[in-house]
Design an enzyme around this catalytic site. Structure first.
Site, mmCIF file in Angstrom:
data_model
loop_
_atom_site.group_PDB
_atom_site.id
_atom_site.type_symbol
_atom_site.label_atom_id
_atom_site.label_comp_id
_atom_site.label_asym_id
_atom_site.label_seq_id
_atom_site.Cartn_x
_atom_site.Cartn_y
_atom_site.Cartn_z
ATOM 1 N N GLY A 1 33.724 36.441 41.675
ATOM 2 C CA GLY A 1 32.643 36.185 42.634
ATOM 3 C C GLY A 1 32.455 34.739 43.034
ATOM 4 N N SER A 2 33.506 33.905 42.886
ATOM 5 C CA SER A 2 33.315 32.508 43.294
ATOM 6 C C SER A 2 33.168 32.414 44.820
ATOM 7 C CB SER A 2 34.463 31.619 42.792
ATOM 8 O OG SER A 2 35.666 31.934 43.445
ATOM 9 N N ASN A 3 33.851 33.287 45.557
ATOM 10 C CA ASN A 3 33.671 33.283 47.019
ATOM 11 C C ASN A 3 32.276 33.790 47.385
ATOM 12 O OD1 ASN A 3 36.193 32.504 48.679
ATOM 13 N ND2 ASN A 3 36.992 33.650 46.929
ATOM 14 N N MET B 1 39.291 44.901 45.110
ATOM 15 C CA MET B 1 40.693 45.258 44.881
ATOM 16 C C MET B 1 41.010 46.711 45.270
ATOM 17 S SD MET B 1 41.569 42.334 44.068
ATOM 18 C CE MET B 1 43.246 42.393 43.468
ATOM 19 N N ARG B 2 40.463 47.139 46.400
ATOM 20 C CA ARG B 2 40.759 48.494 46.866
ATOM 21 C C ARG B 2 41.061 48.479 48.353
ATOM 22 N NH1 ARG B 2 40.025 52.316 43.367
ATOM 23 N NH2 ARG B 2 38.859 51.721 41.506
ATOM 24 N N ASN C 1 38.748 39.735 55.447
ATOM 25 C CA ASN C 1 39.271 39.596 54.085
ATOM 26 C C ASN C 1 39.764 38.163 53.896
ATOM 27 O OD1 ASN C 1 40.240 40.413 51.481
ATOM 28 N ND2 ASN C 1 42.311 40.508 52.334
ATOM 29 N N HIS D 1 42.561 35.951 51.665
ATOM 30 C CA HIS D 1 43.762 36.166 50.846
ATOM 31 C C HIS D 1 44.369 34.806 50.488
ATOM 32 C CE1 HIS D 1 47.141 38.366 49.254
ATOM 33 N NE2 HIS D 1 47.910 37.452 49.812
HETATM 34 C C1 GRF Z 1 40.324 35.136 45.855
HETATM 35 O O1 GRF Z 1 41.418 34.351 45.471
HETATM 36 C C2 GRF Z 1 40.616 35.861 47.138
HETATM 37 O O2 GRF Z 1 41.487 35.162 47.976
HETATM 38 C C3 GRF Z 1 41.259 37.120 46.665
HETATM 39 O O3 GRF Z 1 40.563 37.469 45.491
HETATM 40 C C4 GRF Z 1 40.072 36.279 44.878
HETATM 41 C C5 GRF Z 1 38.620 36.477 44.607
HETATM 42 O O4 GRF Z 1 38.107 35.413 43.838
HETATM 43 N N1 GRF Z 1 41.194 38.150 47.668
HETATM 44 P P1 GRF Z 1 36.552 35.363 43.507
HETATM 45 O O5 GRF Z 1 36.191 36.676 42.825
HETATM 46 O O6 GRF Z 1 35.823 35.182 44.796
HETATM 47 O O7 GRF Z 1 36.378 34.203 42.582
#
Ligand code: GRF
Length: 201
Positions: free
Chosen positions: A11-13, A89-90, A106, A108
């Site tokens: 969940g860092s994003n 992850m789905r 998304n 990536h």
């Molecule tokens: C990120 O590296 C994103 O690019 C990928 O999954 C990861 C999620 O990281 N799709 P976080 O859970 O947001 O830390």
């Protein structure tokens, strides 16, 4: 505009988007987190941010259609304008993608179309390419595919380890995703076929 984040990991994003909203950089209401893993760290981040959580475990449903129908049903009352996948992850079904056509983004950790899949950072490091990067794109029916909104390169050095490269990629992600969301909310993004045009970025 109301935003839902789908995430099932660290969940860092998620937190980077929350911060960008708090700092007034993006004018969007983060209304809900959709998560399929009860143990995921992103859930405690959502609680801290006072964001509602929809927890849907795939194994509680007989198939993907039922799983997604439950998500759609529970999202209904929120009137979501944008969905951001951040480590969810789905794969979403073509029907789900059509329902939110060009309203699902998304992020990536590679320069797509290079290094699709769930080990993109390691794959780039193993391939010894001079740079990799980050892509934000609209989601279509294929995995890690769909019109590219923003990309940023990240150089790989000979001293890089997986941890050091991950760290740099994540810090790029935390700026790039809020930026893409901002463009979307400001109505600056037009999709023409497979091409994205951004006016006055
Ligand atoms: C990120 O590296 C994103 O690019 C990928 O999954 C990861 C999620 O990281 N799709 P976080 O859970 O947001 O830390």
């Amino acid at each position: 505009m109301k935003l839902a984040i789908f995430a099932s990991g660290q969940g860092s994003n998620f937190s980077a988007i929350v911060k960008a909203i708090k700092d007034g950089k993006i004018k969007v209401g983060l209304v809900v987190l959709v998560c399929d893993k009860p143990e995921a760290r992103v859930i405690s981040r959502a609680k801290k941010a006072k964001t509602a959580v929809i927890l849907v475990k795939r194994e509680d449903f007989s198939g993907r259609a039922e799983f997604e129908a439950a998500i759609i049903q529970r999202l209904k009352s929120y009137k979501i304008g944008l969905i951001c996948l951040a480590g969810f992850m789905r794969m979403l079904s073509p029907g789900f993608v059509r329902k939110y056509h060009n309203r699902i983004m998304n992020i990536h950790p590679s320069l797509l179309p290079a290094f699709k899949g769930s080990h993109a950072i390691k794959d780039a490091l193993d391939a010894a390419v001079p740079f990799t990067g980050v892509t934000v794109h609209f989601v279509d029916e294929e995995m890690d595919h769909g019109p590219v909104i923003l990309q940023q390169k990240v150089r790989i050095t000979s001293k890089d380890t997986l941890a050091s490269l991950e760290k740099r990629i994540h810090s790029v992600e935390h700026k790039l995703y809020p930026r893409a969301i901002r463009f979307f909310c400001e109505g600056k993004i037009k999709v023409r076929g497979r091409k994205v045009e951004i006016s006055n970025p």
